[in-house]
Design a protein around this motif. Sequence first.
Motif, short mmCIF file in Angstrom:
data_model
loop_
_atom_site.label_atom_id
_atom_site.label_comp_id
_atom_site.label_asym_id
_atom_site.label_seq_id
_atom_site.Cartn_x
_atom_site.Cartn_y
_atom_site.Cartn_z
N TYR A 20 50.03 60.46 68.31
CA TYR A 20 49.18 61.19 67.38
C TYR A 20 49.41 60.69 65.96
O TYR A 20 48.46 60.54 65.19
CB TYR A 20 49.45 62.69 67.43
N GLU A 21 50.65 60.44 65.62
CA GLU A 21 50.95 59.95 64.28
C GLU A 21 50.38 58.54 64.08
O GLU A 21 49.80 58.24 63.04
CB GLU A 21 52.46 59.96 64.05
N ALA A 22 50.52 57.69 65.09
CA ALA A 22 49.99 56.32 64.99
C ALA A 22 48.47 56.33 64.83
O ALA A 22 47.90 55.44 64.19
CB ALA A 22 50.38 55.52 66.23
N GLN A 23 47.81 57.34 65.40
CA GLN A 23 46.35 57.46 65.30
C GLN A 23 45.92 58.14 64.00
O GLN A 23 44.73 58.31 63.77
CB GLN A 23 45.81 58.24 66.50
N GLY A 24 46.88 58.56 63.18
CA GLY A 24 46.55 59.21 61.92
C GLY A 24 46.20 60.68 62.06
O GLY A 24 45.62 61.27 61.15
N LEU A 25 46.54 61.28 63.20
CA LEU A 25 46.22 62.68 63.44
C LEU A 25 47.31 63.62 62.95
O LEU A 25 47.06 64.81 62.74
CB LEU A 25 46.00 62.91 64.94
N LEU A 26 48.50 63.12 62.81
CA LEU A 26 49.67 63.91 62.46
C LEU A 26 50.48 63.11 61.45
O LEU A 26 50.56 61.88 61.56
CB LEU A 26 50.49 64.15 63.74
#
Length: 115
Positions: A20-26
Amino acid sequence: MKIGELSRETGVAVRLLRYYEAQGLLTSRRSEGGHRHYDAEAPAAVARIRTLLAAGLPTKVIHELMPCFAGDGTGLQACVLGHLKTQYAELDARIADLTQARSALGDLLEASAHA
């Protein structure tokens, strides 16, 4: 909170949280030792991500919608309703295609059973 704490609190695997962090969501901040630290709002953000994923939305769309949540819940601002309606229509189209494919496969199975 550290990533392990966020994982325990949300029931989401550490690996998924990293994704999620890598996808910019978190978002997180890093300690001097490189450890991720999340703010108190992270569990709510994860819940929102999970809600949107359960609705069949791809992470690219979720990234666009994350800033558009209204309040603390899972409701979105009215300005994104058009986007959600488009996603809904696309899902309906995929369901129709799958229903047609299922029917064709059923016809093949029936014809094969009589051969």
